[in-house]
Design an enzyme around this catalytic site. Sequence first.
Site, short mmCIF file in Angstrom:
data_model
loop_
_atom_site.label_atom_id
_atom_site.label_comp_id
_atom_site.label_asym_id
_atom_site.label_seq_id
_atom_site.Cartn_x
_atom_site.Cartn_y
_atom_site.Cartn_z
CB SER A 163 32.00 -26.47 -5.60
OG SER A 163 32.50 -25.35 -4.91
N GLY A 164 30.87 -23.75 -7.36
CA GLY A 164 31.26 -22.65 -8.23
C GLY A 164 30.37 -22.46 -9.43
CB THR A 168 25.07 -19.64 -3.22
OG1 THR A 168 25.58 -20.88 -2.70
CG2 THR A 168 24.68 -18.75 -2.06
CG ASN A 214 32.46 -21.25 -5.38
OD1 ASN A 214 32.74 -20.09 -5.66
ND2 ASN A 214 31.26 -21.61 -5.00
CB SER A 217 32.37 -23.74 -1.98
OG SER A 217 31.77 -25.02 -2.05
CB SER A 218 26.89 -23.86 -0.11
OG SER A 218 26.47 -22.58 -0.50
N GLY A 441 26.16 -30.60 -5.91
CA GLY A 441 25.99 -31.41 -7.10
C GLY A 441 26.84 -32.66 -7.06
CD GLU A 443 31.46 -32.58 -4.26
OE1 GLU A 443 32.13 -33.37 -3.56
OE2 GLU A 443 31.17 -31.42 -3.90
#
Length: 1492
Positions: A163-164, A168, A214, A217-218, A441, A443
């Site tokens: 994330s971040g 995206t 982030n 974040s998606s 990704g 984690e």
Amino acid sequence: MRNCLPMELNLRKGDKVWVEDKDLAWIAADVLDSFDNKLHVETSTGKKVFVSPEKLFRRDPDDEEHNGVDDMTKLTYLHEAGVLYNLQRRYALNDIYTYTGSILIAVNPFKKLPHLYNGHMMEQYMGAPFGELSPHVFAVSDVAYRAMIDDSRSQSILVSGESGAGKTETTKLIMQYLTFVGGRATDDDRSVEQQVLESNPLLEAFGNAKTVRNDNSSRFGKFVEIQFDTNGRISGAAIRTYLLERSRVVRITDPERNYHCFYQLCASGNDAEKYKLSNPRQFHYLNQSKTYELEGVSSAEEYKNTRRAMDIVGISQDEQEGIFRTLAAILHLGNVEFSSGREHDSSVVKDPESRHHLQMAADLFKCDANLLLASLCTRSILTREGIIIKALDPNAAVTSRDTLAKTVYAHLFDWLVDKINKSVGQDPESRFQIGVLDIYGFECFKNNSFEQFCINFANEKLQQHFNEHVFKMEQDEYRKEEINWSYIEFIDNQDVLDLIEKKPIGVIALLDEACMFPRSTHESFSMKLFQNFRFHPRLEKPKFSETDFTLSHYAGKVTYQTEAFLDKNRDYTIVEHCNLLSSSKCPFVAGIFPSAPEESTRSSYKFSSVSSRFKQQLQALMETLSKTEPHYVRCVKPNSLNRPQKFESLSVLHQLRCGGVLEAVRISLAGYPTRRNYSDFVDRFGLLAPEFMDESNDEQALTEKILSKLGLGNYQLGRTKVFLRAGQIGILDSRRAEVLDASARLIQRRLRTFVTHQNFISARASAISIQAYCRGCLSRNAYATRRNAAAAVLVQKHVRRWLSRCAFVKLVSAAIVLQSCIRADSTRLKFSHQKEHRAASLIQAHWRIHKFRSAFRHRQSSIIAIQCRWRQKLAKREFRKLKQVANEAGALRLAKTKLEKRLEDLEWRLQLEKRLRTSGEEAKSSEISKLQKTLESFSLKLDAARLATINECNKNAVLEKQLDISMKEKSAVERELNGMVELKKDNALLKNSMNSLEKKNRVLEKELLNAKTNCNNTLQKLKEAEKRCSELQTSVQSLEEKLSHLENENQVLMQKTLITSPERIGQILGEKHSSAVVPAQNDRRSVFENYELLSRCIKENLGFNDDKPLAACVIYKCLLHWRAFESESTAIFNIIIEGINEALKGGDENGVLPYWLSNASALLCLLQRNLRSNSFLNASAQRSGRAAYGVKSPFKLHGPDDGASHIEARYPALLFKQQLTACVEKIYGLIRDNLKKELSPLLGSCIQAPKASRGIAGKSRSPGGVPQQSPSSQWESILKFLDSLMSRLRENHVPSFFIRKLVTQVFSFINLSLFNSLLLRRECCTFSNGEYVKSGISELEKWIANAKEEFAGTSWHELNYIRQAVGFLVIHQKKKKSLDEIRQDLCPVLTIRQIYRISTMYWDDKYGTQSVSSEVVSQMRVLVDKDNQKQTSNSFLLDDDMSIPFSAEDIDKAIPVLDPSEIEPPKFVSEYTCAQSLVKKPSIASTSKQII
């Protein structure tokens, strides 16, 4: 990975290594010494430690001098330390993209880099071979697109990262590029590619949220499938989503946020008021976190963007209304609170505020509030006896409320995705797709729950796919190079996947089984898990927990907490909720909750497994990916603070492991990680076997001999590369270092001998000089002693002489004193006797004088008395006159006041003059003359007043003298003298007044001078203004003339009819009217004969006569002879234009285009110089006049006022001139475009220097003398191309004006192509390549000098960019240059972004020198960041100039005068009766000559 890098050789002192560090992951160090299997190293921070060799990695000593490599496979030592350091160096230079083979690593810059993503950059990467340009996400997208077109196979691009990391944004860029290369315009306003791009912000609003790491974040996985037709154009698209985080709707932690759409709706203004929404702090689902706003993001603006995206995607206004009603209902529903009811385990609404929010939610859902409350507070259970209503306690009611909110939002999100897919539309006939996967990704947090388990499971699946792809790429590389690769092992992660998903015993299967039983807990689930997998190598049990379990993933071990596993895996759907919302009166709400089929169930809960559903989705995704050719983009987050230019090594290293990048490196290390081209290998390691360097130029044979000499085995020789096992490159570098050390020691020994010899010579010379100095000192001392003795003798002699002289002088002076005393006594006696005699004579004389004076005074007193009486009488008369004079002084005062008034009047006039000085010159001059005259008159009056005052002063002086005498004579005159005193005071006042008048006069004179100077300045300004006005009037007149011409031509265009077909040409040309094309012949046969003559002149190459184009001259003479310029029809002109266009399409373009450029421009010049247009009204009047008085000649020669003779042209002639101008521009553009097409492949081979042969490479490489390289065949081909261009143009007698323009634009294209290639390809930014390009540019300079300025023009200046860039590449000691020196002296034309690009990409492949200093790079980075903020001149590339650099007026001025009467027409012209007069009758030619 360490096992793949054996340390087969001992490290020695001075070697460069990498050492593990707990803060920086890896840190650079130098080996100091070795002790007992331990190495003593010193880190870059100055710390000295002892490390075992197994914990070290070799470091390339040249890494510090370079700015990193764009492909990890080019690293000398491929290991995680080298990969990490390379990414860090490139990230510091804003090079955020790096390849690892075909895998792209993208590091998030956390700042805008607009110059990397504009349309010009996409054009550069479109069709470029992979790896030729700098790494970029556009390159991966282009490879996928080209592979789909060429191989007719679907492709996929997998974007992953934490994330971040920028997943995206990278997905947006990929989709942007795919829509750029495959986009097509549609009939409606919303194209497919626009809808695909606009779906991103829409899904971000409803699926993205702020997390700890982030701001955007998606919270779901997304697979976008872009469909293409057979022509490679986008024909449809589909979006699939995975594992939306539903729990975020009802539960968030600080400082996270809920989904963006809620905050956007609260900031929507009128819409928020309509739904009774206010500040987000007022809603329970939003105020669980204290973060309500994002830095730099306006929720109101984002709301507008979301609305606009909905419009583009195709969501109607009613559907948008339903979407936001549903979101508002969810927020109101979250504010409903419950308390205990009267009955046991029952619940009711807590307070009126909660009841208000419940009513608002019911109104927004358009359902009954009581039914909504009942669905939240009760549950119905169906039994045999009937339905039993069970009450829920407050906690269960809150859970039911949150379940409803999550269910509604999940249905809304699914509906939104389905709507986007339906709106965009899928192409059922599409055979090819490119899928873009944007998924979470790997984690690993401190506390890992069910979401991390599912995410890591998906990443394990993708990693297996990734490993297979990387292994396949390795196989393809080995197969391409024809080497043996069968023994390389491939390590898979299938065992951990079986542990997770295998049936009937797997983690997911056991979890589903536990969820089926109501009494199962996470303890029982963990116990069963450890019982079944007690001895599994991938599963471990933590020491301090009974319920947690640890899985060994590919990226490392992750410990999962199972407390919430069962609850999160159970996906309950409450039937009452679905039935209530499916019966809603709101069509949208009812639509997202379709009516469920009736089922007999004992409970209103419907259970489904989240993990099993996710497993099925993931399996479908893997099946889709297996049918495509994958491409990988690994996004990396450089720091946890989201700040630019900050690189946290430990975090990046962890992400590289999680992203599989290091796994790809491990797979590469299992085979042959080090690959070198034969030329590069021989260049670097040829010094290990110098005896082989001169034997052969076969680089493969030289490589094999070098490796055989060193005794290395287990290497492979491919077709173009040598493949080395891990560690072998270290052996080669060690041997190379030994050779270089031996050479250095030899050089040092020779140098020390030389230095010692020089020291001896200098010492001997110093001793000799010291001895000479000592001898000189002794001699000087002896000389000084002798000189002092001689001086003493001389002093004694002078002293004795002085003493004798003093004694003699005393005697002489004593004698003189005695003589003078005696003489003085005798002289005094004589003087006293003479003095007494004189005194007696004087007394006698004074007595006689006294006697006579007393008699004279007595007589004189009598005379004076008489005179006083007479003078008294005269004085009284004079006193009366003085009184009259005093009265006249009052008159002078009046005159003074008048003068002051006149002076004030003058001052007022001067001020008025200043105000009116902008009037005409004549008025000012007359006014100034009047002022001068008046001033002269006043000055004359002032002079007269001065003279009168002076006379009065003189008279007063005379009177004063007389009064003084009278006062001495008589005391009576004293009274009259008092009056004189008063007169004196009046005179003083007059003098003061005169002084003031003089001062005012001086001020007036100064003001007059100022007025004169101001007037002169004003006159000069007026003259300049008149000049400017005259110039403007002339320019306005010329513009009006041009405007009139254009208006006439536009009127012609408005009256232009349809172009006549060839079948009707004879009919139209044969019509009779007042201004016929051939007034002398009216039969149809002559018309076709004229057409045939023109067609023959156009189709045949008539050549040139005395450098003049025959075709243009013959056509013009025919038109002149047939009086075509008088015609009101455009048929004959259309025939000429169509004929020229047909001639351009056929034949050889290299000959036809220059030929017609010469003819068309000549014909245009004849028309431009000899045709004159009238206004539309005059033309209509002339036409009416002809109708009344008959046909008149169209050739009206203007008088001498026009300066030249012109033909009065009609509208068709002006239209023909305009069409001919467009034809000339078209021909010029075709020639220019063809030249660029021919030149592009030649320039592609000229930008990079070819590999030199071994003999040339082995020559001296001293930096002191740069060898002058001769241009290779590539540059010779450029010169041949330019020579052929010049010969073609001059053979067709193209005017030098066009040749100069063409050559200038060709050189501008050369500059653009070479410069852009230099900035996009790192292998071109080298020292040797700079020498190569510079030698080619010098050849171009010679060509320009030979071509001369007449044809070359400013071509040399067009090469400024590439000249300065190449000059910067080849200078030595770049590190000593400051930024000001680079910008002002070396590269004044280049922008700071271009200089920064060259500085960061430069590497010296010849002498190993460094680029500019780090201080200069940091200064340039600051300036580049400022440019990014301004968003001006974002791109560092040059744009191609496609404009036409001339106009019809420019052609007319540049081309010399052409006289068609002097041209002899071709012989075939005499065959046509309509043109025989052009040959036989010279009168027509002479008439044409007179007209011209």
